[in-house]
Design an enzyme around this catalytic site. Structure first.
Site, PDB file in Angstrom:
ATOM      1  CB  THR A 479     -20.744  -1.954   2.369  1.00 20.47           C
ATOM      2  OG1 THR A 479     -21.262  -1.360   3.565  1.00 20.47           O
ATOM      3  CG2 THR A 479     -21.865  -2.700   1.685  1.00 20.47           C
ATOM      4  CD  GLU A 718     -28.679  -0.309  -3.872  1.00 20.37           C
ATOM      5  OE1 GLU A 718     -29.729  -0.933  -4.064  1.00 20.37           O
ATOM      6  OE2 GLU A 718     -28.623   0.773  -3.244  1.00 20.37           O
TER       7      GLU A 718
END
Length: 770
Positions: A479, A718
């Site tokens: 990420t 998310e």
């Protein structure tokens, strides 16, 4: 003199990018110790029953075989942590190779260790197992008699009621809707398979692991093997994705450590893709029923949300295991005076479900936002307007305001960028040539987690220059944590990015929570800034105490210069500090400081912490073959301050792609006759590829949430997923007139729809349709 570059909020390329594209980044399976042995795992071929005979003689005689572990020779394991205490997690309660009972297909019955991977795989094929079969169920409708009513998941109540009688509110409503939506088993399916390499040095264990939580692995391994935690070191310098599937310590990791101890040599265990899809926790099936009551003007009066999920046959429902927390979202998104959530769970002979990206929110928002679209259709109201009318700045479940909420601005910007005003409301009314065109939208939301973290920043003098090292035990799962840590430390110290190195993924570093819940940036970034501030104070104080004082080596009078219109940083950052000169003056080669962020709940007595967004989607449907293509996406998010614009954009786009997969492709299917997954590979388990992904227009509001943390950032990993499937389903209905209430939305579900749900021929072409 070092000067601040105002890196926060700018698009910064990955500091580890070159290593990844040139092969310099080493992942767990690539770790090589001298004399490493290789493991192959043998799984059950039945879904329920027991082992009555286990013949490993041929495997033990095979070339290169060093050890065959089974339940008959595994030996005792200690009691491992449960997910309830947040010190570590295991994929299921029952330890590996525990006894002769079989609860699911693929359950490990043996592990073979040999000199080479090929020898291990061959020997594993020679293990002979005879079973006594027992009845089983792999679909929820087959196991309704096992339904139980859990009370909590991770401290959140699952059986909830607020306001006046919901039955009375529904009865009094002018408009009512009662709809049920289903989602299938879905699997995280990260690119990197789960892998561990375990090595012992005396009584000290070192494990390189594909994981998102090195400290959790350490706790599980120490407990399983009866070791003090300081005798276990877990490293994960690079991880090739996880989507929640690597937060629990896999049984292959425990068995590899046990085998390495027995053999006194390193052991490498790498799951096959089929084993990943069979023995790693997936997202459970859900069946969600929504009952809505509203006025004719669109004001929600009542909302009932019932969820049914499944768990494994031998899991307990005492709050320690994983359950998909769907109703935690429906209770807070819209203003509604009367609300009820009920929840039950059935038991199946499958792997225990586990974390998967946006757990709870992804399936809930698919169902809730589909129901809101259906309600808008009944009311003949624009779907955006219905959401505006039920917007709330107060968490209706707790009565506290959200710490920062700009959802209405997301609707406004998203609708404008998409051209939503040109939408004609009737299903089937928009065409482009032979294609039916549909426009749909949905809200996005995700809780703002902050699990707390500690970070260390060290200054090192190198000749006439200086280098900073920022470190924490958190894991970069792909990420961009390396980059985020480096850019925050660079800004906190006023150094160029090139003079900062990030270290992470090692239990010997400062404590850090799992890379999950989109919490890691929000938890670590403020800790890094605190460490930088402490380091500045200490070096300035030490230098001021020398005979010559600071004498121009530092100027603390201002904040870092920022782009016009941006907000000042908090806390103020010193600039123009010549760290190399000050370190030389105080006679030090290095200096280190530590910063800490305390964990906080998703809500406290004053605020609820949540992120928001809006998706606008265009689909094109070929009416003769039912082919669906997502042709355009516009999404706007409210995630607080964005630290790295480039990485955040990538994360949000990645989440939207994930949502396209949820809507149109993904389903882990089980064979009801044999109890095994029938598509446990990347040929049968479909995920989006480049051809499935359209132009995606992503933007954010960049409104800092300084109530949430000192830097004002919330997670963005998310939220991109949430609501995408609903926006696509709503667009498909707008294009075709067919409402699909079970994911994935496949061509046959459109083609086999009843005749009265087929679209009327339309002729209008949408203006501005991409």
């Amino acid at each position: 003199m070092a000067t601040g570059n105002c890196l926060i909020g700018t698009p910064v390329s990955r500091v580890d990018g070159r290593m990844k594209v040139t092969g310099g980044a080493r992942y767990a399976a690539e770790t090589r110790f001298p004399a490493t042995a290789h493991a192959a795992l043998v799984g059950s071929t039945i879904p329920s029953g027991r082992v009555v005979r286990l013949d490993v003689a041929a495997a033990e005689r095979a070339p290169g075989v060093l050890l065959v572990l089974t339940h008959e020779n595994r030996g005792p394991l200690g009691e491992m942590p449960t997910s309830a205490d947040w010190t570590g997690m295991t994929p299921e309660r029952r330890p590996p190779l525990e006894d002769a009972r079989i609860h699911r297909y693929g359950q490990y019955v043996a592990m073979v260790v040999a000199d080479t991977p090929e020898q291990a795989r061959y020997a594993a094929s020679l293990v002979q197992v005879a079973y006594e079969r027992a009845p089983f169920a792999v679909a929820m409708e087959q196991a309704l008699e096992t339904a139980d009513v859990p009370r909590q998941v991770f401290g959140e109540e699952l059986q909830v009621q607020r306001g006046a009688s919901l039955a009375g509110a529904l009865a009094a409503a002018e408009v009512r809707l009662d709809v049920t939506y289903a989602t299938p088993n879905e699997h995280p399916c990260a690119l990197e398979p789960h892998a561990s390499v375990a090595s012992w040095d005396g009584d000290t264990l070192t494990v390189y692991n594909a994981t998102q939580w090195v400290r959790g692995d350490r706790a599980v391994l120490a407990a399983a093997l009866g070791l003090p935690q300081e005798k276990v070191r877990v490293l994960a310098p690079f991880v090739g994705g996880m989507f929640g599937s690597k937060v629990a310590t896999g049984w292959h990791t425990v068995l590899a450590a046990l085998a390495a101890l027995r053999l006194k040599r390193p052991v490498r265990a790498v799951l096959t893709r089929a084993q990943v899809l069979t023995n790693v926790g997936h997202r459970t099936e859900t069946v969600q029923r929504f009952e809505l009551g509203a006025t004719r003007g669109g004001t929600l009066l009542a909302l009932r949300h019932h969820t049914r999920v499944h768990t494994a046959a031998d899991e307990r429902l005492d709050g320690e295991g994983f359950l998909e927390p769907t109703s935690c979202t429906s209770r807070l998104l819209y203003a509604c005076p009367s609300y009820e959530a009920t929840y039950d769970c059935v038991r199946l002979n499958v792997m225990a479900p586990g974390w998967m990206r946006a757990p709870g929110e992804a399936p809930c928002m698919w169902a809730l936002e589909s129901a809101m679209d259906e309600l808008a259709l009944v009311l003949r109201m624009d779907p955006v307007e219905l959401r505006r009318r039920n917007h709330t700045d107060i968490d209706p479940h707790r009565g506290a305001p959200f710490s920062s909420k700009h959802l209405l601005a997301c609707y406004e910007r998203g609708a404008e960028r998409f051209g939503w005003a040109q939408r004609t409301p009737e299903p089937g009314s928009m065409r482009d040539g032979d294609a039916l065109v549909g426009w749909g939208m949905a809200t996005a939301t995700h809780p703002a987690w902050l699990m707390g973290a500690t970070a260390r920043v060290r200054l090192e003098r190198r000749g006439t220059g200086v280098r900073a090292v920022v470190s924490t035990a958190g894991v970069d799962v792909g990420t961009g944590m390396y980059t985020m840590m480096a850019l925050v430390a660079a800004e906190g110290l006023g150094l160029p990015l090139a003079q900062v190195t990030a270290e992470l993924g090692d239990t010997r570093l400062a404590p850090c929570p799992p890379a999950g819940g989109s919490n890691l940036t929000a938890s670590t970034a403020p800790a890094i800034l605190d460490a930088c501030a402490a380091l500045r104070r200490e070096i300035l104080a030490l230098a001021a105490a020398t005979p010559s004082g600071l004498s121009g080596a530092a100027d603390q009078t201002g904040e870092l210069p920022c782009a016009e219109g941006s907000r000042p940083r908090r806390p103020p950052l010193a600039i123009h500090i010549d760290y190399a000169e000050l370190l030389a003056r105080i006679g030090r080669d290095s200096l280190e400081a530590e910063g800490k962020t305390e964990p906080r709940s998703l809500h406290d007595d004053r605020f609820t912490f949540q992120s928001f967004g809006a998706h606008f989607v265009e689909v094109r449907v070929h009416p003769d073959i039912g082919r669906i293509r997502v042709s355009r996406v516009v999404s706007v998010f409210d995630v607080g301050r964005v630290l790295n614009a480039k990485a955040t954009r990538s994360q949000l786009i990645g989440g939207i792609v994930f949502g396209i997969g949820q809507a149109l492709l993904e389903e882990l299917a089980y064979d009801g006759a044999h109890g095994q997954p029938i598509n446990a590979d990347l040929a049968g388990y479909l995920v989006p590829v480049h051809a499935d992904v359209p132009d995606i227009d992503v933007s954010w509001l960049d409104e800092p949430d300084l109530v949430f943390n000192a830097i004002g950032c919330r997670g963005a990993g998310e939220i991109g997923i949430t609501g995408v499937a609903a926006a696509i389903a709503n667009a498909v209905h707008h294009a075709t007139g067919v409402r699909v209430r079970g994911l994935p939305i496949t061509p046959e579900k459109l083609l086999w729809a009843p005749a009265d749900r087929q679209p009327a021929p339309g002729a209008s072409r949408p203006q501005g349709a991409g």
